[in-house]
Design a protein around this motif. Structure first.
Motif, mmCIF file in Angstrom:
data_model
loop_
_atom_site.group_PDB
_atom_site.id
_atom_site.type_symbol
_atom_site.label_atom_id
_atom_site.label_comp_id
_atom_site.label_asym_id
_atom_site.label_seq_id
_atom_site.Cartn_x
_atom_site.Cartn_y
_atom_site.Cartn_z
ATOM 1 N N ALA A 149 0.814 -1.212 0.000
ATOM 2 C CA ALA A 149 0.000 0.000 0.000
ATOM 3 C C ALA A 149 0.849 1.264 0.000
ATOM 4 O O ALA A 149 1.771 1.423 0.808
ATOM 5 C CB ALA A 149 -0.916 0.011 1.215
ATOM 6 N N CYS A 150 0.561 2.159 -0.906
ATOM 7 C CA CYS A 150 1.117 3.515 -0.904
ATOM 8 C C CYS A 150 0.191 4.414 -0.096
ATOM 9 O O CYS A 150 -0.997 4.121 0.077
ATOM 10 C CB CYS A 150 1.225 4.067 -2.319
ATOM 11 N N ILE A 151 0.711 5.544 0.353
ATOM 12 C CA ILE A 151 -0.129 6.468 1.110
ATOM 13 C C ILE A 151 -1.330 6.892 0.283
ATOM 14 O O ILE A 151 -2.449 7.010 0.797
ATOM 15 C CB ILE A 151 0.686 7.682 1.590
ATOM 16 N N ARG A 152 -1.147 7.089 -1.012
ATOM 17 C CA ARG A 152 -2.268 7.537 -1.845
ATOM 18 C C ARG A 152 -3.384 6.511 -1.921
ATOM 19 O O ARG A 152 -4.510 6.825 -2.319
ATOM 20 C CB ARG A 152 -1.783 7.903 -3.242
ATOM 21 N N GLU A 212 -10.276 9.577 -1.346
ATOM 22 C CA GLU A 212 -10.132 10.025 -2.725
ATOM 23 C C GLU A 212 -9.915 11.530 -2.821
ATOM 24 O O GLU A 212 -9.042 11.997 -3.567
ATOM 25 C CB GLU A 212 -11.363 9.622 -3.524
ATOM 26 N N GLU A 213 -10.705 12.308 -2.074
ATOM 27 C CA GLU A 213 -10.577 13.761 -2.195
ATOM 28 C C GLU A 213 -9.206 14.241 -1.748
ATOM 29 O O GLU A 213 -8.653 15.201 -2.302
ATOM 30 C CB GLU A 213 -11.681 14.474 -1.411
ATOM 31 N N LEU A 214 -8.631 13.575 -0.765
ATOM 32 C CA LEU A 214 -7.296 13.951 -0.301
ATOM 33 C C LEU A 214 -6.245 13.529 -1.324
ATOM 34 O O LEU A 214 -5.315 14.290 -1.623
ATOM 35 C CB LEU A 214 -7.017 13.309 1.057
ATOM 36 N N ALA A 215 -6.390 12.331 -1.862
ATOM 37 C CA ALA A 215 -5.457 11.864 -2.894
ATOM 38 C C ALA A 215 -5.499 12.774 -4.119
ATOM 39 O O ALA A 215 -4.446 13.174 -4.647
ATOM 40 C CB ALA A 215 -5.792 10.420 -3.285
ATOM 41 N N HIS A 216 -6.699 13.123 -4.557
ATOM 42 C CA HIS A 216 -6.821 13.993 -5.719
ATOM 43 C C HIS A 216 -6.252 15.377 -5.422
ATOM 44 O O HIS A 216 -5.643 16.008 -6.297
ATOM 45 C CB HIS A 216 -8.282 14.104 -6.152
ATOM 46 N N TYR A 252 5.549 14.850 4.846
ATOM 47 C CA TYR A 252 4.360 15.673 4.623
ATOM 48 C C TYR A 252 3.134 14.791 4.384
ATOM 49 O O TYR A 252 2.064 15.009 4.982
ATOM 50 C CB TYR A 252 4.605 16.590 3.432
ATOM 51 N N GLU A 253 3.267 13.770 3.523
ATOM 52 C CA GLU A 253 2.105 12.938 3.203
ATOM 53 C C GLU A 253 1.722 12.033 4.372
ATOM 54 O O GLU A 253 0.537 11.766 4.582
ATOM 55 C CB GLU A 253 2.386 12.123 1.941
ATOM 56 N N LEU A 254 2.703 11.567 5.143
ATOM 57 C CA LEU A 254 2.373 10.786 6.331
ATOM 58 C C LEU A 254 1.606 11.639 7.330
ATOM 59 O O LEU A 254 0.627 11.179 7.934
ATOM 60 C CB LEU A 254 3.650 10.246 6.976
ATOM 61 N N ALA A 255 2.011 12.887 7.497
ATOM 62 C CA ALA A 255 1.289 13.791 8.397
ATOM 63 C C ALA A 255 -0.132 14.031 7.900
ATOM 64 O O ALA A 255 -1.072 14.130 8.713
ATOM 65 C CB ALA A 255 2.043 15.108 8.538
ATOM 66 N N LEU A 256 -0.312 14.118 6.571
ATOM 67 C CA LEU A 256 -1.666 14.261 6.011
ATOM 68 C C LEU A 256 -2.526 13.060 6.377
ATOM 69 O O LEU A 256 -3.683 13.210 6.775
ATOM 70 C CB LEU A 256 -1.602 14.395 4.491
ATOM 71 N N LEU A 257 -1.967 11.867 6.211
ATOM 72 C CA LEU A 257 -2.708 10.652 6.517
ATOM 73 C C LEU A 257 -3.144 10.630 7.980
ATOM 74 O O LEU A 257 -4.315 10.365 8.281
ATOM 75 C CB LEU A 257 -1.850 9.428 6.195
#
Length: 494
Positions: A216-219, A224-228, A279-284
């Motif tokens: 699994a990747c973070i995306r 979906e809205e966060l990934a987009h 940054y993306e881990l913090a978003l998750l």
């Protein structure tokens, strides 16, 4: 039909849009999040939810001497909320019924602490392949923890459920189980050893829920809205948000204690992804905390060494480790447990998935015991933590200061007293592209002095900033014998 009302795989269905599956509301159902043998979070209001095809009908629940009722809403949903309770090892019964004659009874319910297990394959890796190194492990269904397994394999082979957020558990075979041999061998080894170690020290029942997915990747783990919003319109294994839709979304609304997380390998194959990993881990984490409604403790794991084979597939794992360290400062109530020294042994057939999960689980457990249960000291349960790097006036040395050193920093294999003044392997100076190896030595129980090579960039000082992390090439540990994490610090005075 609104796609947000898609229902789980054990309900009736119709096909539309060229065969895409659309789930129809069941006559009456309690969410698959709940079953006999479950553990519910202590000291928090207890929500139990489900579905009904008759808006306006009444649903009643009885639990621990309390009866609550609610009306099914216009979206065919209902949610019962029971009072909070202290933990109990005494099995309880819950009965839920509606005014049309449906009744569901759950037995053998405990109240304690629920832990989520997130990430990718090293979080999901089950006990079975790890038994070669721990053949003496004993399983007992009477252990004071319960297990809820979900698998990447089912999602990958049923990707129709990845399209929209699923409000319910997607596989009818996924439910709470007692930790007998069969259930334990199929469960996350990291999570199982964590639960086993914690239960040795506290009598609070533990519930372990697996929501990790191999590869699994973070995306794929965020909505979906966060990934987009981050520019992702596809995934690597399933569609963007696919694992969030199937493994995480069904549990939203459940109270739990904290999360164990092991992920990042997949981003290590691309430099651009690796450089923004913190940054993306913090978003998750921020998104999951918002969706679950509280700032749960986040226990992250710094990546293993993946032997020489790993360098061919993931050439930027060194960057990921640094970004995992950086994430501590931007994710509140988070920790980092080092796994660099617990990679797969030479000769083990699977270089990417180390069977040494019992050591990792115990490290996570000792940290959680100190932090969440006040058993032991946090300063002795975690790895040495670098907090400051200062350039000397003559610009010839950098002093790195540490916290959480236990009895004092050591060179691996030596005592604190013997380590004073010894050379430490693994330090370098400079930015990522320009870093050069540097001589370093222990200067005190909580400081290392690094000699600046002639002409080197002194803006950063680094430790274990390399793709391969071999024990004799990165040998700084705390007095508790836990390894120092890989890091890159800005140098004050540079």
């Amino acid at each position: 039909m609104d796609s947000s009302l898609a229902l789980p795989t054990n309900e009736k269905k119709t096909t539309t849009d060229g065969g895409a599956q659309v789930w129809v509301c069941p006559e009456f159902k309690v969410s698959g999040v709940f079953s006999s043998h479950m553990v519910l979070q202590r000291e928090k209001p207890i929500s139990v939810w489900g579905f009904s095809d008759t808006p306006g009908s009444r649903v009643a629940g009885c639990f621990m001497g309390e009866t609550v009722t609610v009306e099914v809403n216009e979206n065919n949903r209902w949610r019962l909320t029971f009072s909070s309770h202290l933990y109990t090892c005494e099995p309880q019964i819950m009965v839920i019924s509606d005014d049309r004659g449906h009744t569901v009874t759950f037995e053998d319910i405990l109240l304690g602490d629920v832990w989520m297990i997130g990430g990718q394959s090293n979080a999901e890796m089950n006990m079975a392949p790890c038994m070669t190194l721990t053949p003496s492990v004993e399983f007992s269904e009477d252990d004071n923890f319960r297990l809820f397994s979900q698998t990447q394999a089912f999602v990958f082979t049923h990707q129709e459920y990845c399209q929209v957020p699923q409000p319910d558990v997607i596989c009818p075979d996924w439910r709470w189980k007692r930790p007998d041999r069969e259930a334990s061998l199929a469960f996350s080894a990291m999570g199982w050893h964590f639960a086993k170690e914690v239960s040795h020290h506290v009598d609070v029942p533990l519930g372990m829920i697996m929501m990790a997915a191999g590869g699994a990747c973070i995306r794929e783990l965020i909505p979906e809205e966060l990934a987009h919003g981050e520019g992702y319109f596809h995934g690597a294994n399933v569609r963007e948000a696919g694992y969030y839709n199937t493994l995480i979304h069904p549990f939203e609304g459940l109270q739990f204690k904290g999360m164990l997380f092991f992920q990042g390998e997949s981003e290590g194959g691309d430099l651009a992804l690796a450089q923004k990993y913190d940054y993306e881990l913090a978003l998750l984490v921020a998104d999951e905390r918002a969706r679950f409604g509280f700032n749960f403790p986040f226990y992250n794991v710094q990546l293993s060494d993946y032997r020489e084979e790993g360098t061919q597939f993931f050439p930027y794992h060194d960057v990921i480790r640094i970004k995992q360290f950086d994430a501590i400062s931007i994710i509140s109530d988070s920790t980092l447990t080092v796994d660099m020294d617990l990679g797969a042994p030479e000769g083990h057939p699977d270089w990417a998935h180390s069977p040494r999960k019992w050591e990792l689980g115990e490290r996570l457990a000792k940290l959680a015991l100190a932090k969440e249960y006040s058993i032991g000291r946090i300063s002795e349960a975690g790895s040495p933590r670098p907090v400051m790097a200062t350039l000397s006036a003559d610009r010839k040395q950098i002093t790195v200061e540490f916290l959480d050193v236990g009895a004092g920093l050591i060179v691996s294999g030596h005592s604190p007293a013997d380590s004073y003044g010894m050379e430490v392997q693994g330090f370098s100076v400079g930015e990522y592209e320009n870093r050069v190896s540097a001589h370093a030595a222990l200067a005190s129980r909580c400081a290392v002095v690094v000699d600046v090579p002639e002409g080197a960039d002194v803006t950063r000082v680094n430790y274990a900033y390399s793709l391969r992390v071999l024990p004799d090439e990165a040998d700084l540990r705390g007095g508790n014998n836990l390894p120092c994490p890989a890091f890159s610090l800005k140098v004050m005075g540079a």
